[in-house]
Design an enzyme around this catalytic site. Structure first.
Site, PDB file in Angstrom:
ATOM      1  N   GLY A   1     -14.257 -44.468 -56.620  1.00  0.00           N
ATOM      2  CA  GLY A   1     -13.180 -44.809 -57.541  1.00  0.00           C
ATOM      3  C   GLY A   1     -13.677 -45.373 -58.860  1.00  0.00           C
ATOM      4  O   GLY A   1     -13.183 -45.017 -59.936  1.00  0.00           O
ATOM      5  N   THR A   2     -14.656 -46.258 -58.788  1.00  0.00           N
ATOM      6  CA  THR A   2     -15.138 -46.896 -60.018  1.00  0.00           C
ATOM      7  C   THR A   2     -15.687 -45.845 -60.985  1.00  0.00           C
ATOM      8  O   THR A   2     -15.319 -45.812 -62.168  1.00  0.00           O
ATOM      9  CB  THR A   2     -16.215 -47.950 -59.688  1.00  0.00           C
ATOM     10  OG1 THR A   2     -15.627 -48.915 -58.817  1.00  0.00           O
ATOM     11  CG2 THR A   2     -16.734 -48.644 -60.935  1.00  0.00           C
TER      12      THR A   2
ATOM     13  N   GLN B   1      -5.590 -46.626 -54.665  1.00  0.00           N
ATOM     14  CA  GLN B   1      -4.825 -47.280 -53.587  1.00  0.00           C
ATOM     15  C   GLN B   1      -3.603 -46.461 -53.171  1.00  0.00           C
ATOM     16  O   GLN B   1      -2.798 -46.925 -52.376  1.00  0.00           O
ATOM     17  CB  GLN B   1      -4.390 -48.690 -54.013  1.00  0.00           C
ATOM     18  CG  GLN B   1      -5.533 -49.681 -54.084  1.00  0.00           C
ATOM     19  CD  GLN B   1      -6.161 -50.000 -52.729  1.00  0.00           C
ATOM     20  OE1 GLN B   1      -5.599 -49.724 -51.674  1.00  0.00           O
ATOM     21  NE2 GLN B   1      -7.352 -50.584 -52.748  1.00  0.00           N
TER      22      GLN B   1
ATOM     23  N   SER C   1     -10.670 -42.262 -54.189  1.00  0.00           N
ATOM     24  CA  SER C   1     -11.896 -42.726 -53.532  1.00  0.00           C
ATOM     25  C   SER C   1     -11.787 -42.527 -52.018  1.00  0.00           C
ATOM     26  O   SER C   1     -10.803 -42.958 -51.403  1.00  0.00           O
ATOM     27  CB  SER C   1     -12.086 -44.217 -53.849  1.00  0.00           C
ATOM     28  OG  SER C   1     -13.199 -44.718 -53.167  1.00  0.00           O
TER      29      SER C   1
ATOM     30  N   HIS D   1     -13.311 -43.803 -49.367  1.00  0.00           N
ATOM     31  CA  HIS D   1     -13.356 -44.860 -48.352  1.00  0.00           C
ATOM     32  C   HIS D   1     -12.044 -45.621 -48.228  1.00  0.00           C
ATOM     33  O   HIS D   1     -11.880 -46.432 -47.324  1.00  0.00           O
ATOM     34  CB  HIS D   1     -14.546 -45.807 -48.589  1.00  0.00           C
ATOM     35  CG  HIS D   1     -14.393 -46.790 -49.714  1.00  0.00           C
ATOM     36  ND1 HIS D   1     -14.040 -48.100 -49.487  1.00  0.00           N
ATOM     37  CD2 HIS D   1     -14.556 -46.668 -51.048  1.00  0.00           C
ATOM     38  CE1 HIS D   1     -14.010 -48.748 -50.649  1.00  0.00           C
ATOM     39  NE2 HIS D   1     -14.317 -47.897 -51.613  1.00  0.00           N
TER      40      HIS D   1
ATOM     41  N   THR E   1     -27.564 -33.919 -58.506  1.00  0.00           N
ATOM     42  CA  THR E   1     -27.365 -33.160 -57.257  1.00  0.00           C
ATOM     43  C   THR E   1     -26.221 -33.775 -56.463  1.00  0.00           C
ATOM     44  O   THR E   1     -26.158 -34.994 -56.282  1.00  0.00           O
ATOM     45  CB  THR E   1     -28.674 -33.168 -56.427  1.00  0.00           C
ATOM     46  OG1 THR E   1     -29.700 -32.587 -57.238  1.00  0.00           O
ATOM     47  CG2 THR E   1     -28.522 -32.385 -55.142  1.00  0.00           C
TER      48      THR E   1
ATOM     49  N   CYS F   1     -13.142 -57.213 -54.561  1.00  0.00           N
ATOM     50  CA  CYS F   1     -14.167 -57.315 -55.606  1.00  0.00           C
ATOM     51  C   CYS F   1     -14.161 -58.693 -56.251  1.00  0.00           C
ATOM     52  O   CYS F   1     -15.176 -59.128 -56.774  1.00  0.00           O
ATOM     53  CB  CYS F   1     -13.945 -56.267 -56.670  1.00  0.00           C
ATOM     54  SG  CYS F   1     -13.553 -54.672 -56.004  1.00  0.00           S
TER      55      CYS F   1
HETATM   56  C1  LIG Z   1      -7.020 -49.654 -57.527  1.00  0.00           C
HETATM   57  C2  LIG Z   1      -8.509 -49.484 -57.362  1.00  0.00           C
HETATM   58  N1  LIG Z   1      -9.193 -48.789 -58.273  1.00  0.00           N
HETATM   59  C3  LIG Z   1     -10.521 -48.600 -58.179  1.00  0.00           C
HETATM   60  C4  LIG Z   1     -11.233 -49.126 -57.130  1.00  0.00           C
HETATM   61  C5  LIG Z   1     -12.713 -48.889 -57.031  1.00  0.00           C
HETATM   62  O1  LIG Z   1     -12.983 -47.906 -56.036  1.00  0.00           O
HETATM   63  P1  LIG Z   1     -14.436 -47.782 -55.355  1.00  0.00           P
HETATM   64  O2  LIG Z   1     -14.557 -48.897 -54.392  1.00  0.00           O
HETATM   65  O3  LIG Z   1     -14.405 -46.458 -54.665  1.00  0.00           O
HETATM   66  O4  LIG Z   1     -15.420 -47.810 -56.453  1.00  0.00           O
HETATM   67  C6  LIG Z   1     -10.571 -49.877 -56.153  1.00  0.00           C
HETATM   68  C7  LIG Z   1     -11.309 -50.511 -55.033  1.00  0.00           C
HETATM   69  O5  LIG Z   1     -10.843 -51.423 -54.389  1.00  0.00           O
HETATM   70  C8  LIG Z   1      -9.167 -50.046 -56.267  1.00  0.00           C
HETATM   71  O6  LIG Z   1      -8.472 -50.749 -55.359  1.00  0.00           O
END
Ligand SMILES: Cc1ncc(COP(=O)(O)O)c(C=O)c1O
Length: 388
Positions: A69-70, A178, A198, A200, A236, A328
């Site tokens: 996600g990030t 989310q 994302s 996970h 890759t 986080c």
């Molecule tokens: C709304 C939201 N965006 C982005 C992220 C980041 O995702 P990732 O953990 O896959 O980097 C999160 C992770 O908690 C999230 O809740």
């Protein structure tokens, strides 16, 4: 152990784990190689691309695999900023996840322009403000708003925000990390140009995600290197993680059209009963954003007078895994910026614990968890806030 932290991460589904394992041991080739070993790895990546495209209702060419996600959010934002030097303003909300917020802050620190959208007491973006921001400025690079909030579960009206953006020809990025896997996404019928997901967060492995770009949206690579992902993300491909993402996406699509139709309602009802049981038993406790549409699994409860991280540790000793706000920001004593933006008092924000249920939660689990929370909170309160 009762795991109520599915917004932080979900336990990978066995089928996703098996796909990762098989790709590590059998289809271990480099998808760019033109021989048969590479061909097999390429087929795994392309199958996963189809599975992700089905989950979000887009064309397969729109799926760009990333590390999660990030990275997807970073790619979306930096790509829009790189597209036109005359358009360097980001419009975003005060309740975004740090994956978006920190890119915006970095842009601001370099002198870039930012329009922060305020939210109401329930954390919802005001549509009027979006319209005003876009009419006032002719240098907007993109609008970025999350679909669902990780802490409160509050859902934004992304369709309405997207229509405002389309009307002005401004790219719209939605952080759907989310939301994907929890509710339907049909990009074919939504005015969304870029969407981040994302694996996970929906029972897939860590280290895999995707940025979905509408066919008309040009994505400029953040990671330059090889020509992978049609030049939009060099390096890759992480074939095992992508295979796991594909299987998790496939399972999520099936769940959302099958069991999930009732499952979502059942877990939401159980979550509501969980909140009710706790707020009746614990004086002063309150559900943050309880009155608005939220993701079915999320509950943020404030226990004024208690420190959320101490409570989370005490709950863990009693076998309940929860979270002090976003995973986080755990460990930091600063209350979550999203809660402060909603006007939640500092004391209430400090004592806010997030419980996020999984797809398979049932009433017995929710009642058991609620009783343990009530007992731990009672003990902590009697010890002046210290963990028992
Ligand atoms: C709304 C939201 N965006 C982005 C992220 C980041 O995702 P990732 O953990 O896959 O980097 C999160 C992770 O908690 C999230 O809740």
């Amino acid at each position: 152990m009762i795991y109520l932290d599915h917004n932080a991460t979900t336990p990978p589904d066995r089928a996703a784990v098996e796909a990762v394992r098989e790709t590590l041991t059998v289809e271990w080739g480099n998808p760019s190689s033109i021989h048969s070993v590479g061909e097999r790895a390429r087929m795994v990546v392309e199958r996963a691309r189809d599975q992700v495209a089905t989950l979000v209702g887009c064309q397969r060419g729109s799926v760009i695999f990333t590390s999660g996600g990030t990275e997807s959010c970073h790619l979306a934002l930096w790509s829009c900023l790189a597209s036109d030097p005359r358009r360097q303003r980001i419009v975003t909300s005060r309740v975004e996840h740090s994956a978006v917020r920190e890119v915006v802050r970095a842009h601001e620190a370099r002198g870039g322009a930012v329009e922060w959208l305020e939210v109401d007491r329930c954390g919802r973006v005001d549509l009027e403000q979006v319209t005003t921001a876009l009419s006032r400025h002719d240098d907007v690079a993109l609008v970025s708003v999350q679909w669902a909030n990780s802490e409160t579960g509050v859902i934004q009206d992304v369709a309405a925000i997207g229509r405002i953006c389309r009307g002005r020809g401004i790219p719209f990025h939605v952080d759907a990390v989310q939301w994907a896997g929890k509710g339907a996404v049909d990009l074919g019928s939504l005015p969304i140009d870029l969407l981040s997901i994302s694996a996970h967060k929906f029972y897939g492995p860590k280290g895999a995600g995707a940025l979905i770009a509408a066919p008309s949206t040009v994505v400029r690579a953040l990671l330059v290197g090889g020509p992978q992902e049609r030049g939009r993300r060099g390096g890759t491909e992480a074939v095992p993680a992508i295979a796991g993402l594909g299987v998790a996406a496939d399972l999520a699509s099936k769940w959302l059209c099958g069991e999930g139709v009732r499952g979502v309602l059942a877990v939401a009802a159980m979550r509501d009963a969980f909140e009710d049981r706790i707020t009746r038993a614990v004086a002063g406790s309150l559900v943050i954003a309880g009155g608005v549409t939220r993701t079915f699994n999320t509950s943020l409860i404030s226990f004024p007078g208690l420190e959320a991280s101490a409570l989370v540790v005490a709950l863990s000793r009693r076998g309940v895994c929860a979270s002090a706000g976003a995973a986080c920001s755990s460990g930091s004593l600063e209350p979550s910026p999203a809660l402060l933006a909603m006007g939640v008092a500092r004391e209430a924000a400090h004592g806010a614990v997030r419980f996020s249920f999984g797809r398979a939660a049932d009433e017995a689990l929710a009642n058991d968890a609620a009783d343990r929370v009530i007992s731990v909170v009672g003990k902590m309160a009697s010890l002046g806030g210290s963990p028992p």
